[in-house]
Write a protein that holds these residues in place. Structure first.
Motif, mmCIF file in Angstrom:
data_model
loop_
_atom_site.group_PDB
_atom_site.id
_atom_site.type_symbol
_atom_site.label_atom_id
_atom_site.label_comp_id
_atom_site.label_asym_id
_atom_site.label_seq_id
_atom_site.Cartn_x
_atom_site.Cartn_y
_atom_site.Cartn_z
ATOM 1 N N ALA A 56 -21.201 -4.016 23.770
ATOM 2 C CA ALA A 56 -22.689 -3.410 23.369
ATOM 3 C C ALA A 56 -22.679 -2.207 22.880
ATOM 4 O O ALA A 56 -21.918 -1.162 23.238
ATOM 5 N N ALA A 112 -25.566 -1.183 31.748
ATOM 6 C CA ALA A 112 -26.134 -2.239 31.133
ATOM 7 C C ALA A 112 -26.455 -2.104 29.956
ATOM 8 O O ALA A 112 -26.882 -1.386 29.338
ATOM 9 N N GLU A 128 -26.876 -4.934 25.848
ATOM 10 C CA GLU A 128 -27.019 -6.163 25.411
ATOM 11 C C GLU A 128 -26.165 -6.281 24.032
ATOM 12 O O GLU A 128 -25.898 -5.287 23.309
ATOM 13 N N LYS A 161 -27.005 -13.459 21.581
ATOM 14 C CA LYS A 161 -26.900 -12.299 22.432
ATOM 15 C C LYS A 161 -26.452 -12.513 23.762
ATOM 16 O O LYS A 161 -26.757 -13.939 23.884
ATOM 17 N N ASN A 184 -26.561 -10.456 27.566
ATOM 18 C CA ASN A 184 -26.668 -9.366 28.636
ATOM 19 C C ASN A 184 -25.807 -8.975 29.655
ATOM 20 O O ASN A 184 -25.254 -10.017 30.101
ATOM 21 N N GLU A 190 -23.738 -6.266 32.482
ATOM 22 C CA GLU A 190 -23.795 -4.910 33.468
ATOM 23 C C GLU A 190 -22.504 -5.039 34.303
ATOM 24 O O GLU A 190 -21.884 -6.074 34.728
#
Length: 161
Positions: free
Chosen positions: A113, A132, A134, A144, A146, A148
């Motif tokens: 990211a 966290a 993207e 994309k 996401n 964490e």
């Protein structure tokens, strides 16, 4: 004169603390990093299922933290998370909490990211962080994902020699 006498006990109490906010205790530290979220919006079920297998997997390391490293504290520990051509921006700490943004140039940094928000808590013997961000990649369904990650570092005792 009365003001001076009134502030002396406060100065004595603060001096007795011995550590600045964010300083850590030197010794052996165990750190565990784990992926806590990996969502790929629009992914077919088999790809989404494969992504779920990454959740909960962790990597543990141990290291001896010197007095100098401990004195550098949580900011230094946060900076050590940087991989590749990354910098920690907007880093703030105080009263047991911290936050910042890891910004990475090029590819491969920031765990894929380009920008990751970091929040965490700390004491002299324990640091927790959540990062966290993207990931943008044309190879991903929808382009994309996401993610964490969590990191927990705890002092486990004196350094092992």
């Amino acid at each position: 004169m009365k003001q001076t006498l009134a502030t002396l006990p406060l100065i004595a109490i603060l001096a007795a603390c011995g550590q600045a906010d964010g300083e850590l205790n030197p010794g052996n530290w165990k750190s565990t990093m784990a992926m806590s979220k990996f969502d790929i919006p629009g992914a077919p079920p088999e790809v989404a299922e494969r992504a779920k297998t990454m959740l909960g997997q962790s990597q543990t390391t141990e290291a001896c933290m010197s007095e100098a490293e401990a004195k550098a504290g949580v900011r230094s520990m946060s900076n050590s998370m940087q991989q590749g051509d990354c910098t920690m921006e907007d880093f703030k700490q105080g009263g047991g909490t911290m936050s910042g943004t890891m910004v990475c140039e090029g590819t491969g940094g920031g765990f894929g990211a380009p920008k990751m928000a970091m929040t965490g808590t700390y004491t002299a013997d324990k640091v927790t962080m959540v990062m966290a961000g993207e990931i943008a990649d044309d190879k991903l369904p929808g382009g994309k994902a996401n993610m964490e990650m969590s990191l927990t570092s705890e002092r486990t005792g004196e350094c092992k020699r």
